[in-house]
Design an enzyme around this catalytic site. Structure first.
Site, PDB file in Angstrom:
ATOM      1  N   ARG A 160       0.812  -1.228   0.000  1.00 10.34           N
ATOM      2  CA  ARG A 160       0.000   0.000   0.000  1.00 10.34           C
ATOM      3  C   ARG A 160       0.847   1.281   0.000  1.00 10.34           C
ATOM      4  O   ARG A 160       0.465   2.284   0.576  1.00 10.34           O
ATOM      5  CB  ARG A 160      -0.955   0.049   1.199  1.00 10.34           C
ATOM      6  N   SER A 237     -10.932  -0.109   2.810  1.00  8.33           N
ATOM      7  CA  SER A 237     -10.230  -0.338   4.078  1.00  8.33           C
ATOM      8  C   SER A 237      -9.804   1.009   4.653  1.00  8.33           C
ATOM      9  O   SER A 237      -9.111   1.768   3.994  1.00  8.33           O
ATOM     10  CB  SER A 237      -8.986  -1.197   3.863  1.00  8.33           C
ATOM     11  N   GLU A 333      -5.514   4.538   6.197  1.00  4.85           N
ATOM     12  CA  GLU A 333      -5.131   4.269   4.816  1.00  4.85           C
ATOM     13  C   GLU A 333      -5.545   5.386   3.840  1.00  4.85           C
ATOM     14  O   GLU A 333      -4.730   5.792   3.010  1.00  4.85           O
ATOM     15  CB  GLU A 333      -5.688   2.902   4.404  1.00  4.85           C
TER      16      GLU A 333
HETATM   17  N1  EPU Z   1     -11.914 -10.267   9.505  1.00  4.83           N
HETATM   18  C1  EPU Z   1     -12.561 -10.021  10.704  1.00  4.83           C
HETATM   19  N2  EPU Z   1     -13.685  -9.254  10.684  1.00  4.83           N
HETATM   20  C2  EPU Z   1     -14.188  -8.743   9.548  1.00  4.83           C
HETATM   21  C3  EPU Z   1     -13.541  -8.999   8.323  1.00  4.83           C
HETATM   22  C4  EPU Z   1     -12.393  -9.761   8.323  1.00  4.83           C
HETATM   23  O1  EPU Z   1     -12.143 -10.475  11.757  1.00  4.83           O
HETATM   24  O2  EPU Z   1     -15.207  -8.038   9.624  1.00  4.83           O
HETATM   25  C5  EPU Z   1     -10.689 -11.068   9.540  1.00  4.83           C
HETATM   26  C6  EPU Z   1     -10.923 -12.477   9.083  1.00  4.83           C
HETATM   27  O3  EPU Z   1     -10.200 -13.335   9.930  1.00  4.83           O
HETATM   28  C7  EPU Z   1     -10.343 -12.490   7.682  1.00  4.83           C
HETATM   29  C8  EPU Z   1      -9.234 -11.471   7.768  1.00  4.83           C
HETATM   30  O4  EPU Z   1      -9.730 -10.492   8.664  1.00  4.83           O
HETATM   31  O5  EPU Z   1      -9.842 -13.744   7.347  1.00  4.83           O
HETATM   32  C9  EPU Z   1      -8.830 -10.849   6.456  1.00  4.83           C
HETATM   33  O6  EPU Z   1      -9.984 -10.248   5.846  1.00  4.83           O
HETATM   34  P1  EPU Z   1     -10.056  -9.993   4.275  1.00  4.83           P
HETATM   35  O7  EPU Z   1      -9.755 -11.247   3.537  1.00  4.83           O
HETATM   36  O8  EPU Z   1     -11.330  -9.313   3.960  1.00  4.83           O
HETATM   37  O9  EPU Z   1      -8.823  -9.062   3.968  1.00  4.83           O
HETATM   38  P2  EPU Z   1      -8.304  -7.723   4.670  1.00  4.83           P
HETATM   39  O10 EPU Z   1      -6.892  -7.984   5.078  1.00  4.83           O
HETATM   40  O11 EPU Z   1      -9.235  -7.222   5.702  1.00  4.83           O
HETATM   41  C10 EPU Z   1      -7.254  -6.770   2.496  1.00  4.83           C
HETATM   42  C11 EPU Z   1      -7.199  -5.449   1.790  1.00  4.83           C
HETATM   43  C12 EPU Z   1      -8.449  -5.232   0.967  1.00  4.83           C
HETATM   44  C13 EPU Z   1      -8.580  -6.365  -0.024  1.00  4.83           C
HETATM   45  C14 EPU Z   1      -8.625  -7.687   0.730  1.00  4.83           C
HETATM   46  C15 EPU Z   1      -8.637  -8.884  -0.179  1.00  4.83           C
HETATM   47  C16 EPU Z   1      -5.862  -3.965   3.152  1.00  4.83           C
HETATM   48  C17 EPU Z   1      -5.857  -2.811   4.096  1.00  4.83           C
HETATM   49  N3  EPU Z   1      -7.066  -4.381   2.764  1.00  4.83           N
HETATM   50  O12 EPU Z   1      -8.298  -6.705   3.433  1.00  4.83           O
HETATM   51  O13 EPU Z   1      -8.271  -4.020   0.254  1.00  4.83           O
HETATM   52  O14 EPU Z   1      -9.730  -6.239  -0.812  1.00  4.83           O
HETATM   53  O15 EPU Z   1      -7.452  -7.814   1.551  1.00  4.83           O
HETATM   54  O16 EPU Z   1      -7.387  -9.039  -0.764  1.00  4.83           O
HETATM   55  O17 EPU Z   1      -4.807  -4.455   2.776  1.00  4.83           O
HETATM   56  C18 EPU Z   1      -8.604  -1.653   0.452  1.00  4.83           C
HETATM   57  O18 EPU Z   1      -7.385  -1.538   0.523  1.00  4.83           O
HETATM   58  O19 EPU Z   1      -9.368  -0.635   0.465  1.00  4.83           O
HETATM   59  C19 EPU Z   1      -9.191  -2.989   0.375  1.00  4.83           C
HETATM   60  C20 EPU Z   1     -10.509  -3.188   0.393  1.00  4.83           C
END
Ligand code: EPU
Length: 338
Positions: A160, A237, A333
């Site tokens: 990022r 995010s 972010e």
């Molecule tokens: N989780 C929770 N609660 C929630 C949602 C998720 O506890 O409400 C936990 C779960 O354990 C899940 C983990 O968080 O397995 C990871 O969640 P997710 O797969 O949705 O990925 P993320 O790390 O939260 C990142 C990016 C997203 C991107 C997704 C998919 C960042 C800051 N965010 O989210 O990017 O779409 O991975 O690759 O790196 C963005 O940057 O705006 C964005 C949406």
């Protein structure tokens, strides 16, 4: 409106969180020359407004809206070079390349905003990010006034982040050249994506299927903008996933998802938030329009009446709770325009 009263545009009208105060002057630029000519010293550049939180107070400078268009394609052996103007909507470019049967940005479907923003924060999702496909970025260097082609190796890409993000205000992205594969098959690199496609991690699938699966996953998380669903009125995010040392990661409960990162261990901010006592749908005050999305704890949404200060107060409270519970500092972010 009385005759002769100037129309006042607000940041709330130009951003996906729909917060932010009136803007003294808005200039829409449809060519690179217009962009460059419009860039007074006090100017702030705005693309799709999906990664910006602007203060409620009046903005006394100029906002330059990027509205440049154009996509050019050039074959390059089994690859293809796709050069897109900064003002092209990103998701349309993804759809176009998938329709052509090219792979490389198929998992970056459903992301709001314009092409020009994507290299700045090295947009990424579901196992792909911009650093994997960018050949070069054409940008105005405001320090020298020159338009330069920055090859990928000089973009300083990280999680990022990029050179463009590290030096706020210096670079204005005018266009991006992507190098994609001329194959309609891609790879599912993210376990949730692979599971959804009912294949193994690293297995291949048609790019159209990858794109559709990503759109479904994103929609379920409220991460695809929907005019009729206030639970999607966000900047995606709101925090980056914190990258910490191995030692610091060892103190965090083992249930917190973690991934290897260049400089340590990347922890799931969504999990840390959820387990600090901030549930989906959380509000600081029941009367506030600022809430944690009901679908994903990383998104802060404006349910209708929120002001920027409400979103930022909620963000502060989230950071404080995560710090108290786990000793970890979350970083915001989106770009905050004060
Ligand atoms: N989780 C929770 N609660 C929630 C949602 C998720 O506890 O409400 C936990 C779960 O354990 C899940 C983990 O968080 O397995 C990871 O969640 P997710 O797969 O949705 O990925 P993320 O790390 O939260 C990142 C990016 C997203 C991107 C997704 C998919 C960042 C800051 N965010 O989210 O990017 O779409 O991975 O690759 O790196 C963005 O940057 O705006 C964005 C949406």
């Amino acid at each position: 409106r009385a005759a002769g009263t100037p129309v006042v545009t607000t940041f709330a009208e130009l951003t996906t969180t729909r917060v932010g105060g009136p803007i003294a002057e808005v200039v829409t630029a449809s060519t690179d020359d217009e962009v460059i000519a419009a860039l007074t010293a006090d100017a702030v550049v705005l693309g799709g407004g999906s990664n910006v939180i602007a203060a409620d107070t009046p903005f006394t400078g100029r906002v330059v809206r990027i509205a440049t268009t154009g996509i050019e394609v050039q074959r390059d052996g089994d690859r293809v070079l796709v050069e897109a103007a900064a003002g092209e909507p990103w998701d349309d470019l993804v759809a176009f390349t998938v329709e052509q049967g090219w792979s490389g940005i198929d998992a970056l479907a459903g992301i709001p905003g314009l092409v020009g923003a994507t290299p700045i924060q090295n947009v990424g999702a579901y196992g792909q990010d911009m650093s994997q496909v960018i050949a070069s970025v054409r940008a105005l260097d405001r320090a020298s006034g020159a338009v330069v082609d920055v090859p990928a190796v000089d973009c300083g890409f990280g999680y990022r982040t990029s050179t463009f993000k590290r030096e706020p205000g210096r670079w204005i992205v005018l266009g991006v050249t992507l190098r994609l594969s001329r194959t309609d098959v891609g790879e599912a690199r993210y376990s949730e994506l692979a599971r959804h496609l009912e294949i193994g991690v690293g297995d291949s699938a048609p790019v159209g299927a990858i794109r559709n699966a990503v759109l479904e996953l994103r929609r379920a998380k409220g991460m695809v903008l929907d005019e009729t669903d206030r639970d999607t009125w966000s900047a995606g995010s709101f925090f980056t996933n914190p990258v910490v040392s191995e030692d610091d990661a060892a103190i965090v409960p083992g249930a917190c998802p973690r991934y290897p990162a260049d400089t340590g261990v990347k922890l799931s901010a969504a999990w840390l938030i959820e387990h600090s006592g901030v549930a989906k749908g959380f509000r600081l005050d029941p009367a506030s329009g600022a809430a944690i999305s009901g679908k994903h704890t990383l998104a802060l949404v404006n349910t209708g009446s929120a002001r920027a200060r409400d979103l930022l107060a909620l963000a502060d409270a989230v950071r404080e709770r995560v710090h108290t519970a786990f000793g970890i500092d979350l970083q915001i972010e989106p770009t905050v325009v004060a």
